[in-house]
Each structure stands twice: as C-alpha cells, then as structure tokens.
Motif scaffolding. Structure first.
Motif, PDB file in Angstrom:
ATOM      1  N   ARG A 119       0.830  -1.200   0.000  1.00  0.00           N
ATOM      2  CA  ARG A 119       0.000   0.000   0.000  1.00  0.00           C
ATOM      3  C   ARG A 119       0.875   1.264   0.000  1.00  0.00           C
ATOM      4  O   ARG A 119       2.044   1.230   0.388  1.00  0.00           O
ATOM      5  CB  ARG A 119      -0.917   0.022   1.226  1.00  0.00           C
ATOM      6  N   SER A 120       0.286   2.377  -0.405  1.00  0.00           N
ATOM      7  CA  SER A 120       0.964   3.668  -0.347  1.00  0.00           C
ATOM      8  C   SER A 120       0.655   4.329   0.990  1.00  0.00           C
ATOM      9  O   SER A 120      -0.495   4.348   1.436  1.00  0.00           O
ATOM     10  CB  SER A 120       0.525   4.560  -1.499  1.00  0.00           C
ATOM     11  N   VAL A 121       1.698   4.859   1.630  1.00  0.00           N
ATOM     12  CA  VAL A 121       1.575   5.374   2.997  1.00  0.00           C
ATOM     13  C   VAL A 121       2.152   6.782   3.077  1.00  0.00           C
ATOM     14  O   VAL A 121       3.283   7.026   2.647  1.00  0.00           O
ATOM     15  CB  VAL A 121       2.300   4.461   4.006  1.00  0.00           C
ATOM     16  N   LEU A 122       1.399   7.703   3.657  1.00  0.00           N
ATOM     17  CA  LEU A 122       1.877   9.040   3.982  1.00  0.00           C
ATOM     18  C   LEU A 122       2.060   9.122   5.488  1.00  0.00           C
ATOM     19  O   LEU A 122       1.112   8.903   6.248  1.00  0.00           O
ATOM     20  CB  LEU A 122       0.873  10.099   3.526  1.00  0.00           C
ATOM     21  N   ASP A 123       3.289   9.438   5.925  1.00  0.00           N
ATOM     22  CA  ASP A 123       3.580   9.644   7.345  1.00  0.00           C
ATOM     23  C   ASP A 123       3.615  11.149   7.582  1.00  0.00           C
ATOM     24  O   ASP A 123       4.579  11.817   7.242  1.00  0.00           O
ATOM     25  CB  ASP A 123       4.914   8.983   7.706  1.00  0.00           C
ATOM     26  N   LEU A 124       2.547  11.673   8.169  1.00  0.00           N
ATOM     27  CA  LEU A 124       2.378  13.112   8.353  1.00  0.00           C
ATOM     28  C   LEU A 124       3.004  13.546   9.675  1.00  0.00           C
ATOM     29  O   LEU A 124       2.749  12.942  10.715  1.00  0.00           O
ATOM     30  CB  LEU A 124       0.891  13.453   8.340  1.00  0.00           C
ATOM     31  N   GLY A 125       3.832  14.619   9.650  1.00  0.00           N
ATOM     32  CA  GLY A 125       4.538  15.045  10.854  1.00  0.00           C
ATOM     33  C   GLY A 125       5.517  13.983  11.301  1.00  0.00           C
ATOM     34  O   GLY A 125       5.578  13.613  12.473  1.00  0.00           O
ATOM     35  N   SER A 126       6.329  13.514  10.381  1.00  0.00           N
ATOM     36  CA  SER A 126       7.105  12.286  10.558  1.00  0.00           C
ATOM     37  C   SER A 126       8.180  12.366  11.628  1.00  0.00           C
ATOM     38  O   SER A 126       8.551  11.358  12.213  1.00  0.00           O
ATOM     39  CB  SER A 126       7.741  11.905   9.212  1.00  0.00           C
ATOM     40  N   GLY A 127       8.723  13.564  11.897  1.00  0.00           N
ATOM     41  CA  GLY A 127       9.717  13.686  12.953  1.00  0.00           C
ATOM     42  C   GLY A 127      10.992  12.919  12.670  1.00  0.00           C
ATOM     43  O   GLY A 127      11.686  13.172  11.684  1.00  0.00           O
ATOM     44  N   CYS A 128      11.285  11.948  13.509  1.00  0.00           N
ATOM     45  CA  CYS A 128      12.490  11.133  13.329  1.00  0.00           C
ATOM     46  C   CYS A 128      12.341  10.113  12.209  1.00  0.00           C
ATOM     47  O   CYS A 128      13.324   9.473  11.816  1.00  0.00           O
ATOM     48  CB  CYS A 128      12.867  10.438  14.629  1.00  0.00           C
ATOM     49  N   GLY A 129      11.130   9.918  11.706  1.00  0.00           N
ATOM     50  CA  GLY A 129      10.901   9.005  10.596  1.00  0.00           C
ATOM     51  C   GLY A 129      10.642   7.569  10.996  1.00  0.00           C
ATOM     52  O   GLY A 129      10.565   6.689  10.137  1.00  0.00           O
ATOM     53  N   ALA A 130      10.453   7.293  12.282  1.00  0.00           N
ATOM     54  CA  ALA A 130      10.312   5.914  12.742  1.00  0.00           C
ATOM     55  C   ALA A 130       9.111   5.201  12.127  1.00  0.00           C
ATOM     56  O   ALA A 130       9.214   4.030  11.723  1.00  0.00           O
ATOM     57  CB  ALA A 130      10.211   5.876  14.268  1.00  0.00           C
ATOM     58  N   THR A 131       7.972   5.881  12.038  1.00  0.00           N
ATOM     59  CA  THR A 131       6.780   5.219  11.504  1.00  0.00           C
ATOM     60  C   THR A 131       6.932   4.957  10.013  1.00  0.00           C
ATOM     61  O   THR A 131       6.500   3.918   9.502  1.00  0.00           O
ATOM     62  CB  THR A 131       5.532   6.061  11.801  1.00  0.00           C
ATOM     63  N   ALA A 132       7.544   5.896   9.295  1.00  0.00           N
ATOM     64  CA  ALA A 132       7.823   5.660   7.879  1.00  0.00           C
ATOM     65  C   ALA A 132       8.782   4.489   7.716  1.00  0.00           C
ATOM     66  O   ALA A 132       8.622   3.652   6.817  1.00  0.00           O
ATOM     67  CB  ALA A 132       8.409   6.921   7.248  1.00  0.00           C
ATOM     68  N   ILE A 133       9.775   4.405   8.578  1.00  0.00           N
ATOM     69  CA  ILE A 133      10.727   3.283   8.544  1.00  0.00           C
ATOM     70  C   ILE A 133       9.996   1.975   8.808  1.00  0.00           C
ATOM     71  O   ILE A 133      10.225   0.969   8.126  1.00  0.00           O
ATOM     72  CB  ILE A 133      11.857   3.517   9.562  1.00  0.00           C
ATOM     73  N   ALA A 134       9.098   1.974   9.795  1.00  0.00           N
ATOM     74  CA  ALA A 134       8.323   0.765  10.091  1.00  0.00           C
ATOM     75  C   ALA A 134       7.487   0.351   8.886  1.00  0.00           C
ATOM     76  O   ALA A 134       7.354  -0.848   8.591  1.00  0.00           O
ATOM     77  CB  ALA A 134       7.425   1.007  11.301  1.00  0.00           C
ATOM     78  N   ALA A 135       6.930   1.322   8.166  1.00  0.00           N
ATOM     79  CA  ALA A 135       6.128   1.009   6.986  1.00  0.00           C
ATOM     80  C   ALA A 135       6.979   0.384   5.891  1.00  0.00           C
ATOM     81  O   ALA A 135       6.569  -0.584   5.234  1.00  0.00           O
ATOM     82  CB  ALA A 135       5.439   2.271   6.475  1.00  0.00           C
ATOM     83  N   VAL A 136       8.180   0.920   5.668  1.00  0.00           N
ATOM     84  CA  VAL A 136       9.086   0.333   4.679  1.00  0.00           C
ATOM     85  C   VAL A 136       9.465  -1.086   5.087  1.00  0.00           C
ATOM     86  O   VAL A 136       9.439  -2.018   4.272  1.00  0.00           O
ATOM     87  CB  VAL A 136      10.345   1.204   4.512  1.00  0.00           C
ATOM     88  N   MET A 137       9.820  -1.273   6.349  1.00  0.00           N
ATOM     89  CA  MET A 137      10.195  -2.604   6.846  1.00  0.00           C
ATOM     90  C   MET A 137       9.067  -3.609   6.683  1.00  0.00           C
ATOM     91  O   MET A 137       9.307  -4.812   6.517  1.00  0.00           O
ATOM     92  CB  MET A 137      10.582  -2.510   8.329  1.00  0.00           C
ATOM     93  N   SER A 138       7.826  -3.124   6.724  1.00  0.00           N
ATOM     94  CA  SER A 138       6.662  -4.009   6.683  1.00  0.00           C
ATOM     95  C   SER A 138       6.084  -4.180   5.289  1.00  0.00           C
ATOM     96  O   SER A 138       5.026  -4.783   5.130  1.00  0.00           O
ATOM     97  CB  SER A 138       5.582  -3.488   7.639  1.00  0.00           C
ATOM     98  N   GLY A 139       6.763  -3.643   4.267  1.00  0.00           N
ATOM     99  CA  GLY A 139       6.386  -3.958   2.895  1.00  0.00           C
ATOM    100  C   GLY A 139       5.502  -2.963   2.191  1.00  0.00           C
ATOM    101  O   GLY A 139       4.872  -3.310   1.179  1.00  0.00           O
ATOM    102  N   ALA A 140       5.429  -1.715   2.683  1.00  0.00           N
ATOM    103  CA  ALA A 140       4.645  -0.703   1.960  1.00  0.00           C
ATOM    104  C   ALA A 140       5.215  -0.521   0.563  1.00  0.00           C
ATOM    105  O   ALA A 140       6.433  -0.532   0.357  1.00  0.00           O
ATOM    106  CB  ALA A 140       4.669   0.617   2.720  1.00  0.00           C
ATOM    107  N   SER A 141       4.338  -0.332  -0.411  1.00  0.00           N
ATOM    108  CA  SER A 141       4.795  -0.171  -1.797  1.00  0.00           C
ATOM    109  C   SER A 141       5.339   1.229  -2.058  1.00  0.00           C
ATOM    110  O   SER A 141       6.186   1.431  -2.935  1.00  0.00           O
ATOM    111  CB  SER A 141       3.645  -0.453  -2.768  1.00  0.00           C
ATOM    112  N   GLN A 142       4.868   2.211  -1.311  1.00  0.00           N
ATOM    113  CA  GLN A 142       5.294   3.597  -1.471  1.00  0.00           C
ATOM    114  C   GLN A 142       5.156   4.305  -0.131  1.00  0.00           C
ATOM    115  O   GLN A 142       4.138   4.158   0.552  1.00  0.00           O
ATOM    116  CB  GLN A 142       4.435   4.304  -2.523  1.00  0.00           C
ATOM    117  N   VAL A 143       6.180   5.050   0.264  1.00  0.00           N
ATOM    118  CA  VAL A 143       6.145   5.791   1.524  1.00  0.00           C
ATOM    119  C   VAL A 143       6.620   7.213   1.260  1.00  0.00           C
ATOM    120  O   VAL A 143       7.645   7.428   0.613  1.00  0.00           O
ATOM    121  CB  VAL A 143       7.039   5.136   2.604  1.00  0.00           C
TER     122      VAL A 143
END
Length: 271
Positions: A119-143
């Motif tokens: 899935r495509s994921v937008l991490d809003l107010g990402s800060g350190c980027g941890a949630t975006a990193i978790a999404a990449v690690m978990s197989g998101a198609s686009q972050v």
C-alpha cells in the motif's frame, strides 16, 4: 537550563510556535515539491549539518516500543541534554524525541504488516521518521514522509542509513489543506497539541477519507488536547500499548499510548 527542562517547556507550550508554522507555512513551487520529495542520501545532506547531527545525537534502540528500529535521538548522554537550548543552532528539535504516539503507530505496523503491505503510505509530521521506517520494513509499496522542519528531513535520511534502508521520499512542504492525494493510508502521531492545528487536521483528514477513501491511523497517548477535540468522537480504538519506563519518564509519567482509526460519519458537504 538543561535539555530535559527545555523538553518539558516544549511539552507545555513551545509546541504552539511549531503549530503556527504548520498553519502558516506554504510549500512553494512545484519544483521545490519535487526536489523535497526526492531527497536522497549523501547528495542532499549538508556535510556540516550531518556532522553536527552525528556529533550531538545518540544512536539508540532502547527504552522505546520498537527495539527493531535504530534512531538518532537526544538522550541524557548528549551535550544538548545539559547545555542551554539557545545554543542549538537550528529550530526546536521536535524530531529528536521519539514521541509516544509515533511509537505506538510504529509498533502496530511492525506487528501487523498487512496494514501497509503493498500500500501507499503518507507519514504526516514524521519527525524522526520511525513510523515511515516501520512502513518500509513491513512492505509498503510507497512511503512519503512529511515534516516541515528541514533538519528533520536530514535526520530521517540518517535514520534510514542506520536501518540499512534506501531513503524514502521526504517533503518539507506543509501539505495540510492541500488537495486530497490518493494515499491508501495516512499515519500521524502526536499532532493534536494545538486546537487550531487540530481543527485543520480534522478537516483535511476527513476530506482525504471522503474523496479518496484513504484510511487514517492516529497515534496519541491521551493528551488533553486530543481527548477533548471533536475528532475523538469519531475514532475507533485499535490497540493500546504500555509504554517502557524510559518513555514514561520522558513524557511526564504517561503510561500508555493508543492507535486510533479515524472513521468520520458526517457528510462531505461540511468539509
């Protein structure tokens, strides 16, 4: 004043300054949008800023809900934990704190990869980027990670490197109130600390859901500004996590953090 005291000031009031920036900042030209959205490691990082961040943050994976993720953060062993905050040469480093709402979102995504896989994921107010990193690690198609602080964007690139990931696209444009983009999932943590910002988020997220059928997940430890906002009546509790002791101490004794699903029932005509 030590950074721990300064961080307490951030929790109490200086976030209002950051909220004003979210409300007022404009993204600039489409060229700037493209440049920010394709921020890559190495080339885009100013060597002086990289050196400063590497010298004045600590790489850590302990004391948080996601020991799988290594991050550069401000900790008690860092110089600026003790020195006057005015000596920090950049904007307030909100990104250097792993806030509990972001921790809950990241933990949930790591434990439930189906939420983002393909899935495509937008991490809003990402800060350190941890949630975006978790999404990449978990197989998101686009972050896409979004934070209006350019130093946060640089820190995210460093954190991707720490976790052996290619940097995901990053934008420092304020996208709240922009046209609703076609994201499968929007995640945001710890963003409801200012009433006017919260109102803007509520309006924009509702529009994204109604127009694009976007799913929205919100992480928050139950701060008063969040629980008292009208959006709270339209949230479904997904999961609650007990926070590690270190995170409790960092956040004035908050003991847990919750992931919420936003499911508005009102009509688009009020958007």
């Amino acid at each position: 004043m030590a950074f721990c005291g300064w961080k307490w000031l951030l929790l109490l009031g200086r976030q209002n300054t950051f909220a004003k920036a979210w409300r007022s900042r404009r993204g600039g030209s489409s060229l700037r949008w493209k440049r920010c959205c394709h921020w890559s490691a190495g080339k885009s990082l100013d060597p002086e800023v990289r050196a400063f961040l590497e010298e004045n943050t600590e790489v850590t994976s302990s004391g948080h809900l996601t020991p799988e993720i290594r991050l550069r953060l401000l900790t008690p062993r860092c110089r600026f934990w003790r020195e006057k905050p005015d000596l920090w040469p950049y904007g307030d480093p909100f990104w250097a704190i792993y806030w509990p709402g972001g921790q809950a979102l990241s933990r949930y995504i790591l434990d439930n990869p189906r939420v983002v896989k393909g899935r495509s994921v937008l991490d809003l107010g990402s800060g350190c980027g941890a949630t975006a990193i978790a999404a990449v690690m978990s197989g998101a198609s686009q972050v896409l990670a979004n934070d209006i602080d350019p130093i946060a964007g640089m820190a995210m690139i460093l954190n991707c490197e720490l976790n052996h990931l290619n940097p995901f696209p990053i934008t420092i444009k304020n996208i709240i109130n922009s046209e609703a983009s076609n994201w499968d999932l929007i995640v945001l943590g710890d963003m409801f600390y200012d009433e006017q910002l919260a109102d803007g988020l509520h309006h924009w997220l509702r529009k994204c859901i109604k127009i694009q059928q976007t799913e929205v997940l919100i992480g928050d430890p139950g701060r008063h500004q969040f629980l008292s906002h009208s959006i709270h009546s339209q949230l479904h509790k997904v999961i609650e996590y007990s926070l590690p002791e270190y995170t409790r101490q960092e956040n004035n004794g908050l003991t847990s953090s919750i992931v919420w699903s936003y499911q508005p029932s009102n009509s688009l005509e009020n958007c």
